[in-house]
Write a protein that holds these residues in place. Structure first.
Motif, short mmCIF file in Angstrom:
data_model
loop_
_atom_site.label_atom_id
_atom_site.label_comp_id
_atom_site.label_asym_id
_atom_site.label_seq_id
_atom_site.Cartn_x
_atom_site.Cartn_y
_atom_site.Cartn_z
N MET A 1 0.66 -1.34 -0.09
CA MET A 1 -0.25 -0.04 0.12
C MET A 1 1.18 1.35 0.00
SD MET A 1 -2.52 -1.11 2.50
CE MET A 1 -3.99 -2.44 2.26
N SER A 2 0.51 1.83 -1.22
CA SER A 2 0.66 3.41 -0.34
C SER A 2 0.94 4.93 0.04
CB SER A 2 0.94 4.17 -1.90
OG SER A 2 1.21 5.30 -2.14
N THR A 3 2.27 5.35 0.32
CA THR A 3 1.82 6.41 1.58
C THR A 3 1.24 7.88 1.26
OG1 THR A 3 3.81 6.20 2.28
CG2 THR A 3 2.97 5.12 3.27
N ASP A 4 1.35 7.76 -0.37
CA ASP A 4 0.58 8.90 -0.81
C ASP A 4 -0.32 8.97 -0.11
OD1 ASP A 4 1.76 11.17 -3.01
OD2 ASP A 4 -0.02 10.16 -4.14
N ARG A 5 -0.67 10.27 -0.30
CA ARG A 5 -1.87 11.16 -0.11
C ARG A 5 -2.80 11.16 -0.87
NH1 ARG A 5 -2.53 15.20 4.07
NH2 ARG A 5 -0.57 14.16 4.80
N SER A 6 -2.03 10.80 -2.09
CA SER A 6 -4.11 10.34 -3.37
C SER A 6 -4.57 9.43 -1.90
CB SER A 6 -3.24 10.31 -4.91
OG SER A 6 -2.54 9.39 -4.81
N SER A 7 -3.61 8.15 -1.67
CA SER A 7 -4.60 7.33 -1.84
C SER A 7 -5.19 7.45 -0.71
CB SER A 7 -3.37 6.27 -0.59
OG SER A 7 -2.69 6.34 -0.17
N ARG A 140 -2.21 4.70 6.03
CA ARG A 140 -1.74 3.65 4.78
C ARG A 140 -0.16 3.19 5.31
NH1 ARG A 140 -6.03 3.71 4.69
NH2 ARG A 140 -7.85 4.83 3.48
N GLY A 141 -0.01 2.08 5.01
CA GLY A 141 1.23 1.61 5.17
C GLY A 141 2.20 2.06 6.16
N ALA A 142 3.82 2.18 5.95
CA ALA A 142 4.66 2.15 6.92
C ALA A 142 3.89 2.54 8.41
CB ALA A 142 6.00 2.79 7.04
N GLU A 143 3.30 3.92 8.55
CA GLU A 143 2.81 4.82 8.82
C GLU A 143 1.52 3.98 9.41
OE1 GLU A 143 3.03 9.76 8.01
OE2 GLU A 143 0.95 7.96 7.66
N ARG A 144 0.88 3.20 8.78
CA ARG A 144 -0.38 2.36 9.91
C ARG A 144 0.41 1.36 10.66
NH1 ARG A 144 -3.96 -0.89 5.85
NH2 ARG A 144 -5.41 0.99 5.94
N GLY A 145 1.05 0.42 10.10
CA GLY A 145 1.88 0.05 10.86
C GLY A 145 2.33 0.91 12.54
N ARG A 146 2.70 1.98 12.47
CA ARG A 146 3.49 2.49 13.55
C ARG A 146 2.56 2.70 14.12
NH1 ARG A 146 6.64 7.63 12.45
NH2 ARG A 146 5.94 8.14 14.06
N ALA A 147 1.34 2.98 13.82
CA ALA A 147 -0.08 3.80 14.83
C ALA A 147 -0.61 2.44 15.46
CB ALA A 147 -1.14 3.96 13.38
N VAL A 340 8.03 -2.84 11.66
CA VAL A 340 9.10 -3.32 11.45
C VAL A 340 8.00 -4.22 11.02
CG1 VAL A 340 11.21 -2.98 11.95
CG2 VAL A 340 9.81 -4.64 13.10
N VAL A 341 7.55 -4.17 10.97
CA VAL A 341 6.43 -5.84 10.35
C VAL A 341 5.83 -4.93 9.03
CG1 VAL A 341 3.80 -3.79 11.31
CG2 VAL A 341 4.22 -6.03 11.49
N THR A 342 5.48 -3.93 8.66
CA THR A 342 5.42 -4.00 6.88
C THR A 342 6.79 -4.62 6.74
OG1 THR A 342 6.23 -1.54 6.98
CG2 THR A 342 3.88 -2.24 7.32
N GLY A 389 8.95 -10.19 24.01
CA GLY A 389 8.88 -11.53 23.08
C GLY A 389 6.15 -10.76 22.10
N SER A 390 5.55 -10.50 23.20
CA SER A 390 4.72 -10.17 23.59
C SER A 390 4.26 -8.76 22.57
CB SER A 390 4.34 -9.68 24.55
OG SER A 390 2.21 -9.39 25.44
N GLY A 391 5.63 -8.34 22.65
CA GLY A 391 5.31 -6.60 21.72
C GLY A 391 5.24 -7.29 20.51
N LEU A 392 5.77 -8.22 19.83
CA LEU A 392 5.97 -8.20 18.90
C LEU A 392 5.09 -9.05 18.18
CD1 LEU A 392 10.57 -9.59 18.77
CD2 LEU A 392 9.02 -7.06 18.13
N VAL A 393 4.32 -9.13 18.93
CA VAL A 393 3.16 -10.61 19.01
C VAL A 393 1.51 -9.70 18.70
CG1 VAL A 393 1.43 -12.28 19.52
CG2 VAL A 393 3.75 -12.57 19.43
N ILE A 394 1.49 -8.96 19.62
CA ILE A 394 0.37 -8.48 19.42
C ILE A 394 -0.48 -7.01 18.66
CG2 ILE A 394 -1.79 -6.68 20.89
CD1 ILE A 394 -0.39 -7.83 23.37
N ALA A 395 1.04 -6.15 18.01
CA ALA A 395 0.58 -5.02 17.73
C ALA A 395 0.52 -5.42 16.15
CB ALA A 395 1.92 -3.74 18.10
N PRO A 396 2.12 -6.38 15.42
CA PRO A 396 2.28 -6.48 14.50
C PRO A 396 0.89 -7.12 13.89
CG PRO A 396 4.30 -7.30 15.92
CD PRO A 396 3.11 -5.98 16.44
N ASN A 397 0.45 -8.76 14.59
CA ASN A 397 -0.47 -9.26 14.55
C ASN A 397 -1.80 -8.32 13.52
OD1 ASN A 397 -1.40 -12.09 14.46
ND2 ASN A 397 -2.87 -11.18 15.95
N GLN A 398 -2.07 -7.74 15.09
CA GLN A 398 -3.08 -7.15 14.48
C GLN A 398 -2.78 -6.46 13.11
OE1 GLN A 398 -5.31 -5.38 18.07
NE2 GLN A 398 -6.22 -3.40 16.90
#
Length: 481
Positions: A1-7, A140-147, A340-342, A389-398
């Motif tokens: 997915m693109s992080t471009d504002r047009s999306s 979108r994209g990497a920003e969504r992963g951070r959120a 880093v999940v994306t 370990g739990s921190g690498l499960v909950i957010a990335p899985n969601q």
């Protein structure tokens, strides 16, 4: 997915970067507040017992009633936010949660407190799908992963830090009235969240009004099904005899009826939950991983608190401090995992699950040969590893689970994901708790043995989640490009 504002979808136009992150911040504060109340009340039970003269059944409803109504509200509230606007649902949920927190703190009888907790749980169920929906809508994209990383950190911290904060409030407020501050602390936070939520949250979406009816039959079938599945789990200690377990197959029958109705209803209108989401491998396996992981993850704090406070005689504050390493590890790893999940995808979740298993097994090993009188110190490092370990499960899985869910289904999709997590939590506490108490009885009150055996069962449940993650990884590699 693109992080471009047009999306960015039409309904998110006008949200600059600063306002999007401010909206997320308000949502995370509200989510933290509602999720905290799942665990913070556990340490207040002795004080509540003395203050309102509650029976064991009353206390069980104070604890489990919140989780029950929380789970019931998630999917309908998510669909409401999709159809009528996240701001409306969010503000309504936070306002109701704030009012019922005040009523719970003012309770003069067990019945009063139970009623307040039931409505408070439903309000929490209204709030939480809106936060995931806002992330889907505004990022979108990497920003969504951070959120989602920040949301995962919020989930992990709120679950683990509840006993610590509850212990602090009871210590400050005193043995007689400290439990009331466990509820009163929500009031100023809730008022601010209502005001900022009305200003910052996205409003009503555009779309065909006729397709935004809220499917009352679907709400009824899902509500009855989830209630029948959860009731014997949350009332496992108060309802004696095997008859209660007959409610679970009855609940599954209602859920099958819900699925049949949704397929038919969805032919011409927008259903409460679009079952086609389960046709997405990322959503189906991600939901399964979430359900199984929460069964093991939540049970850990339940049995650890019992072991420390009742078995070893530690105060509520020390018991809360003992769980803090897990919370700190989960917070740090969630923020990293979201970033880093994306890039790494489901293997990151598998690494996290493996870390949780290693941490739990190490916790068992350091307690071998007990009883020990320095349990909080002995378990600090292993629990830190499990928390990382739990921190690498909950957010990335969601993030991965919701990655392919259309924005117009974001609330109901997130609601169903969280409903599975609530069912998993209840089932895990019931199963692991049953082993804990049966082992305690068989070993003449040996709390150390009971804790270690049930801890290994929790680790085994996490292994099942790891297997599901590996299946997803293998299926992803076999799928043609």
């Amino acid at each position: 997915m693109s992080t471009d504002r047009s999306s960015t979808p039409t309904e998110t136009l006008g949200y600059d970067d600063r306002r999007r992150w401010q909206a997320l911040g308000v949502g995370l504060v509200a989510a933290f507040m509602t999720l905290l109340d799942v665990s913070i009340v556990n340490v207040a039970v002795p004080s509540i017992d003395r203050a309102v003269h509650a029976t064991p059944s009353d206390l069980q409803w104070v604890l489990s009633g919140y989780a029950l109504t929380f789970g019931l509200a998630l999917v309908p509230a998510g669909r409401f936010g999709d159809a009528r606007g996240r701001r409306n649902a969010f503000v309504l949920g936070v306002a109701l949660f704030t009012v019922t927190s005040a009523l719970a703190g003012l309770a003069r009888s067990p019945e009063w407190l139970i009623a307040a907790r039931l409505v408070q749980g439903a309000a929490a169920g209204v709030v939480n799908p809106q936060v995931s929906g806002v992330i889907q809508q505004l990022f979108r994209g990497a920003e969504r992963g951070r959120a989602f990383g920040l949301l995962g950190a919020t989930i992990g911290i709120s679950t683990a830090v509840g006993p610590l904060l509850g212990g602090l409030l009871i210590q400050l407020g005193g043995a007689e009235h400290g439990w009331r501050w466990v509820f009163f602390v929500n009031i100023p936070v809730g008022i601010v969240a209502v005001l900022l939520g009305w200003r910052l949250m996205p409003g009503r979406p555009t779309g065909a009004p006729g397709r935004h009816r809220l499917d009352p039959v679907g709400v009824l079938l899902l509500g009855v099904g989830v209630t029948l599945v959860l009731l014997p789990l949350v009332q496992r200690q108060q309802w004696h005899g095997p008859q209660k377990w007959a409610l679970i197959p009855a609940g599954l029958a209602f859920l099958a009826g819900f699925a049949t109705w949704e397929r038919w209803y969805g032919r011409t209108r927008q259903p409460l939950f679009d079952l086609r989401l389960f046709g997405l491998r990322s959503y189906a396996l991600g939901s399964l991983i979430g359900l199984i992981y929460f069964a093991g993850f939540t049970a850990i704090f339940f049995i650890f608190t019992l072991y420390l406070q009742i078995g070893l005689g530690y105060s509520a504050l020390i018991a809360g401090l003992a769980i803090t390493p897990f919370a700190l590890g989960a917070a740090g790893a969630s923020a990293l995992g979201g970033r880093v999940v994306t890039r790494y995808g489901r293997p990151l979740v598998a690494i996290g699950l493996l870390g949780v298993v290693v941490g739990l097994v190490a916790t068992d090993l350091v307690l071998t040969g007990g009883p020990h009188h320095d349990v909080p110190l002995r378990t600090a490092l292993p629990l830190l590893v499990a928390g990382l370990g739990s921190g690498l499960v909950i957010a990335p899985n969601q993030t991965l689970t919701l990655s392919e869910v259309p924005v117009q289904m974001a609330g109901s999709g997130a609601g169903m994901l969280q409903t599975g997590q609530r069912i998993g939590s209840a089932a895990g506490i019931a199963g692991v708790g049953a082993l804990f108490f049966s082992t305690l009885a068989e070993n003449r009150g040996d709390w150390a043995v009971a804790f270690r055996h049930s801890l290994l069962l929790a680790a085994g449940i996490v292994v099942l989640a790891l297997v599901a993650a590996v299946v997803d990884i293998v299926a992803g590699r076999r799928r043609p490009a």
